[in-house]
Design a protein around this motif. Structure first.
Motif, PDB file in Angstrom:
ATOM      1  N   MET A 165       0.873  -1.207   0.131  1.00  0.00           N
ATOM      2  CA  MET A 165       0.036   0.063  -0.175  1.00  0.00           C
ATOM      3  C   MET A 165       1.020   1.280   0.012  1.00  0.00           C
ATOM      4  O   MET A 165       0.594   2.328  -0.520  1.00  0.00           O
ATOM      5  N   LEU A 166       1.830   1.066   0.595  1.00  0.00           N
ATOM      6  CA  LEU A 166       2.987   2.410   0.731  1.00  0.00           C
ATOM      7  C   LEU A 166       3.759   2.429  -0.603  1.00  0.00           C
ATOM      8  O   LEU A 166       3.845   3.642  -0.866  1.00  0.00           O
ATOM      9  N   VAL A 167       4.651   1.494  -0.887  1.00  0.00           N
ATOM     10  CA  VAL A 167       5.400   1.381  -2.051  1.00  0.00           C
ATOM     11  C   VAL A 167       4.803   1.513  -3.254  1.00  0.00           C
ATOM     12  O   VAL A 167       5.284   2.233  -4.169  1.00  0.00           O
ATOM     13  N   ILE A 168       3.618   1.057  -3.439  1.00  0.00           N
ATOM     14  CA  ILE A 168       3.014   0.731  -4.885  1.00  0.00           C
ATOM     15  C   ILE A 168       1.711   1.653  -4.772  1.00  0.00           C
ATOM     16  O   ILE A 168       1.513   2.659  -5.875  1.00  0.00           O
ATOM     17  N   GLY A 169       0.855   1.607  -3.828  1.00  0.00           N
ATOM     18  CA  GLY A 169      -0.546   2.284  -3.944  1.00  0.00           C
ATOM     19  C   GLY A 169      -0.242   3.827  -3.611  1.00  0.00           C
ATOM     20  O   GLY A 169      -1.143   4.331  -4.384  1.00  0.00           O
ATOM     21  N   LEU A 179      -0.066  18.309  -8.751  1.00  0.00           N
ATOM     22  CA  LEU A 179       0.716  17.456  -7.920  1.00  0.00           C
ATOM     23  C   LEU A 179       0.631  17.828  -6.453  1.00  0.00           C
ATOM     24  O   LEU A 179       0.611  16.919  -5.907  1.00  0.00           O
ATOM     25  N   LEU A 180       0.605  19.162  -6.277  1.00  0.00           N
ATOM     26  CA  LEU A 180       0.778  19.543  -4.759  1.00  0.00           C
ATOM     27  C   LEU A 180      -0.583  19.076  -4.227  1.00  0.00           C
ATOM     28  O   LEU A 180      -0.884  18.518  -3.142  1.00  0.00           O
ATOM     29  N   THR A 181      -1.727  19.468  -4.841  1.00  0.00           N
ATOM     30  CA  THR A 181      -3.244  18.919  -4.464  1.00  0.00           C
ATOM     31  C   THR A 181      -3.039  17.511  -4.163  1.00  0.00           C
ATOM     32  O   THR A 181      -3.607  17.012  -3.050  1.00  0.00           O
ATOM     33  N   ALA A 182      -2.763  16.841  -5.206  1.00  0.00           N
ATOM     34  CA  ALA A 182      -2.567  15.171  -5.152  1.00  0.00           C
ATOM     35  C   ALA A 182      -1.990  14.732  -3.877  1.00  0.00           C
ATOM     36  O   ALA A 182      -2.202  13.916  -3.203  1.00  0.00           O
ATOM     37  N   ALA A 183      -0.745  15.354  -3.774  1.00  0.00           N
ATOM     38  CA  ALA A 183       0.233  14.898  -2.633  1.00  0.00           C
ATOM     39  C   ALA A 183      -0.433  15.161  -1.152  1.00  0.00           C
ATOM     40  O   ALA A 183      -0.376  14.545  -0.317  1.00  0.00           O
ATOM     41  N   LEU A 184      -1.090  16.335  -1.295  1.00  0.00           N
ATOM     42  CA  LEU A 184      -1.695  16.923   0.065  1.00  0.00           C
ATOM     43  C   LEU A 184      -2.809  15.892   0.349  1.00  0.00           C
ATOM     44  O   LEU A 184      -3.181  15.860   1.668  1.00  0.00           O
ATOM     45  N   LEU A 185      -3.697  15.401  -0.590  1.00  0.00           N
ATOM     46  CA  LEU A 185      -4.729  14.560  -0.083  1.00  0.00           C
ATOM     47  C   LEU A 185      -4.386  13.243  -0.264  1.00  0.00           C
ATOM     48  O   LEU A 185      -5.417  12.378  -0.232  1.00  0.00           O
ATOM     49  N   THR A 186      -3.278  12.905  -0.359  1.00  0.00           N
ATOM     50  CA  THR A 186      -2.823  11.252  -0.356  1.00  0.00           C
ATOM     51  C   THR A 186      -2.740  10.764   1.149  1.00  0.00           C
ATOM     52  O   THR A 186      -3.211   9.708   1.621  1.00  0.00           O
ATOM     53  N   PRO A 187      -2.133  11.393   2.017  1.00  0.00           N
ATOM     54  CA  PRO A 187      -1.958  10.997   3.375  1.00  0.00           C
ATOM     55  C   PRO A 187      -3.294  10.573   4.072  1.00  0.00           C
ATOM     56  O   PRO A 187      -4.388  11.461   3.859  1.00  0.00           O
ATOM     57  N   SER A 215      -6.804  -4.512  10.129  1.00  0.00           N
ATOM     58  CA  SER A 215      -6.753  -3.108  11.282  1.00  0.00           C
ATOM     59  C   SER A 215      -5.141  -2.732  11.320  1.00  0.00           C
ATOM     60  O   SER A 215      -4.789  -1.522  11.474  1.00  0.00           O
ATOM     61  N   GLN A 216      -4.449  -3.550  11.319  1.00  0.00           N
ATOM     62  CA  GLN A 216      -2.902  -3.306  11.681  1.00  0.00           C
ATOM     63  C   GLN A 216      -2.400  -2.718  10.474  1.00  0.00           C
ATOM     64  O   GLN A 216      -1.630  -1.803  10.475  1.00  0.00           O
ATOM     65  N   SER A 217      -2.479  -3.090   9.304  1.00  0.00           N
ATOM     66  CA  SER A 217      -2.407  -2.648   7.939  1.00  0.00           C
ATOM     67  C   SER A 217      -2.652  -1.301   7.965  1.00  0.00           C
ATOM     68  O   SER A 217      -2.106  -0.260   7.148  1.00  0.00           O
ATOM     69  N   ILE A 218      -4.276  -0.718   8.215  1.00  0.00           N
ATOM     70  CA  ILE A 218      -4.471   0.544   8.171  1.00  0.00           C
ATOM     71  C   ILE A 218      -3.900   1.434   9.139  1.00  0.00           C
ATOM     72  O   ILE A 218      -3.382   2.516   8.892  1.00  0.00           O
ATOM     73  N   ASN A 219      -3.470   0.725  10.312  1.00  0.00           N
ATOM     74  CA  ASN A 219      -2.945   1.523  11.316  1.00  0.00           C
ATOM     75  C   ASN A 219      -1.449   1.860  10.810  1.00  0.00           C
ATOM     76  O   ASN A 219      -0.821   3.101  10.945  1.00  0.00           O
ATOM     77  N   VAL A 220      -0.401   1.062  10.183  1.00  0.00           N
ATOM     78  CA  VAL A 220       0.682   1.036   9.862  1.00  0.00           C
ATOM     79  C   VAL A 220       1.024   2.209   8.733  1.00  0.00           C
ATOM     80  O   VAL A 220       1.692   2.970   8.708  1.00  0.00           O
ATOM     81  N   GLU A 221      -0.073   1.865   7.837  1.00  0.00           N
ATOM     82  CA  GLU A 221      -0.050   2.822   6.691  1.00  0.00           C
ATOM     83  C   GLU A 221      -0.338   4.353   6.858  1.00  0.00           C
ATOM     84  O   GLU A 221       0.377   5.083   6.483  1.00  0.00           O
ATOM     85  N   SER A 222      -1.434   4.446   7.702  1.00  0.00           N
ATOM     86  CA  SER A 222      -1.649   5.952   8.243  1.00  0.00           C
ATOM     87  C   SER A 222      -0.596   6.374   8.989  1.00  0.00           C
ATOM     88  O   SER A 222      -0.376   7.679   8.839  1.00  0.00           O
ATOM     89  N   GLY A 223       0.300   5.504   9.586  1.00  0.00           N
ATOM     90  CA  GLY A 223       1.451   6.226  10.459  1.00  0.00           C
ATOM     91  C   GLY A 223       2.479   6.646   9.614  1.00  0.00           C
ATOM     92  O   GLY A 223       3.154   7.558   9.885  1.00  0.00           O
ATOM     93  N   LEU A 224       2.819   5.946   8.545  1.00  0.00           N
ATOM     94  CA  LEU A 224       4.098   6.027   7.494  1.00  0.00           C
ATOM     95  C   LEU A 224       3.529   6.752   6.345  1.00  0.00           C
ATOM     96  O   LEU A 224       4.519   7.704   5.985  1.00  0.00           O
ATOM     97  N   ASN A 225       2.483   6.910   6.046  1.00  0.00           N
ATOM     98  CA  ASN A 225       2.472   7.532   4.695  1.00  0.00           C
ATOM     99  C   ASN A 225       2.391   9.117   4.560  1.00  0.00           C
ATOM    100  O   ASN A 225       2.913   9.560   3.507  1.00  0.00           O
ATOM    101  N   ASP A 226       2.083   9.747   6.044  1.00  0.00           N
ATOM    102  CA  ASP A 226       2.256  11.095   5.842  1.00  0.00           C
ATOM    103  C   ASP A 226       3.733  11.646   5.627  1.00  0.00           C
ATOM    104  O   ASP A 226       3.956  12.532   4.686  1.00  0.00           O
ATOM    105  N   GLY A 227       4.535  10.927   6.301  1.00  0.00           N
ATOM    106  CA  GLY A 227       5.938  11.187   6.003  1.00  0.00           C
ATOM    107  C   GLY A 227       6.754  10.918   4.616  1.00  0.00           C
ATOM    108  O   GLY A 227       7.296  11.688   3.913  1.00  0.00           O
ATOM    109  N   LEU A 228       5.934   9.715   4.147  1.00  0.00           N
ATOM    110  CA  LEU A 228       6.415   9.417   2.843  1.00  0.00           C
ATOM    111  C   LEU A 228       6.039  10.283   1.689  1.00  0.00           C
ATOM    112  O   LEU A 228       6.392  10.537   0.452  1.00  0.00           O
TER     113      LEU A 228
END
Length: 415
Positions: free
Chosen positions: A98-102, A127-135, A155-168
């Motif tokens: 979800m993080l690397v591909i999605g 691009l900026l709009t899309a990046a802001l609305l992705t996390p 639930s763990q997948s949702i939790n890990v994704e939401s924790g890391l995708n804002d920084g990525l």
């Protein structure tokens, strides 16, 4: 006494009464489709007409940014403390895909969609709009993450994704903001900035989380710490990880999440004090964050609302998010309903708002007010749609749940 003082006192009294009423009825409300964010965003909208008397727009937005920042750090740290490395070894493929591909696919598809809906925006603003609305937002996803109905691997997948995708997502946000700003100074250092943010954030998080866990274990074994002070250590660890990472050029939000996960896995005693804090003071902070959003930003979004902004918001909450996530999970063995469930529960919240406010402050962006309105409208719709669908869909997906030995072991871990 001045009228503004009276307004402030009446407003404060009304808000406190509403907080008490919500707390008294919290268990009853949890059985309905209503959620804390829905109720306090609605309360914020009711307070919106009197907020101009409380200060200048710049001061109010500054307050909103500070509250959002504090809330996001605590939510990320707390949610990460419930992640168990032992279980993730067998299920990390899902959040990793979800993080690397999605996530990159979501940004690419989102950029194309924004350009299609509003060609005048240009590639950089798209691009900026899309990046802001992705996390995605851990605070809005908390109902699903904490639901016993939802299988642990989801639930763990949702939790890990939401924790890391804002920084990525931050490098994409920075790249879009630099391209969209009228002055592109600093572009040469963008790659190094992005690498530094992503590398140093986790390193600081690991160091701070492990050190705090070992220190707290040490003093607890020797009976040097009173139980009430454990919550202070929790608070301090969350903010030391965030501030320490920012100080050395890392991403503070990634650091807070990684520090929470490290702390939760290496601390050898019961960590109930984290849950107790978030059920009390932490919940109060979350209430405040969404109330401020409803009072200060959502009215602006509704005022700027037109068909392009509504189309962008709906697109990002549906197929722009769901299609890339669905495709990224091909070959994982997940049922179609699980893939759709993970695709749908990517709520947008405090991270999107906070990044937008930061970019507006640091870069000279064209149509910045419209950008903030678009992001705020998306978050407002997400609060409503993800909120009302959380409990019914959690029960639905839970009806297919097969309890495994790892689920039972994980459920037995005290939080």
């Amino acid at each position: 006494m001045e009228q503004t003082d009276v307004d402030f006192e009446v407003l404060s009294l009304g808000i406190v009464v509403c907080i008490i009423a919500f707390s008294l009825l919290s268990k009853a409300i949890s059985r309905t489709i209503l959620t804390l964010p829905i109720l306090f965003v609605a309360l914020g909208l009711l307070c919106a007409p009197v907020t101009p008397a409380l200060g200048s727009p710049e001061d109010l937005l500054g307050t909103a940014r500070l509250v959002a920042e504090i809330t996001l750090v605590l939510v990320l740290f707390t949610d990460a403390s419930a992640v168990r490395f032992k279980q993730l070894r067998s299920t990390f493929t899902i959040p990793l895909r979800m993080l690397v591909i999605g996530m990159p696919a979501t940004i690419v598809l989102g950029t194309v969609v924004v350009l299609f809906i509003n060609p005048e925006a240009g590639v950089a603003m798209a691009l900026l709009t899309a990046a802001l609305l992705t996390p995605t937002d851990a605070a809005l996803g908390q109902t699903v993450v904490s639901s016993p109905e939802v299988p642990r691997h989801l639930s763990q997948s949702i939790n890990v994704e939401s924790g890391l995708n804002d920084g990525l997502a931050l490098p994409f946000v920075l790249f879009g903001a630099i391209l969209a700003s009228q002055s592109a100074a600093g572009t040469d250092g963008l790659v190094m900035m992005a690498v530094t943010q992503i590398v140093l954030g986790p390193l600081v998080g690991i160091a701070v989380g492990w050190s705090a866990a070992r220190a707290l274990d040490y003093v607890q074994q020797r009976d040097w710490i009173v139980e009430s002070a454990q919550g202070v250590v929790f608070l301090g660890t969350a903010f030391v990880s965030y501030l320490g990472s920012e100080l050395v050029g890392g991403n503070g939000f990634i650091a807070a999440f990684v520090a929470g996960a490290t702390f939760g896995n290496f601390y050898r005693h019961n960590i109930h004090f984290i849950t107790e804090f978030m059920e009390g003071a932490g919940q109060l902070l979350t209430m405040t964050a969404f109330l401020i959003f409803g009072a200060l930003m959502l009215p602006d979004a509704l005022g700027h609302m037109n068909w392009p902004t509504v189309a962008v918001a709906v697109a990002f909450l549906t197929f722009v998010r769901m299609l890339p996530i669905f495709l990224s999970l091909a070959g994982t063995g997940l049922a179609m309903r699980d893939k759709l469930f993970l695709g749908w529960f990517g709520p947008r919240g405090l991270a999107s708002i906070l990044f937008t406010l930061i970019m507006m402050e640091e870069f000279d962006l064209p149509h910045a007010d419209e950008l903030l309105a678009c992001v705020s409208l998306t978050v407002g719709l997400s609060v409503l749609l993800h909120g009302v669908s959380a409990t019914p869909l959690a029960k639905y997906i839970g009806s297919f749940k097969e309890t495994t030995q790892s689920d039972q072991e994980n459920d037995a871990v005290p939080y």
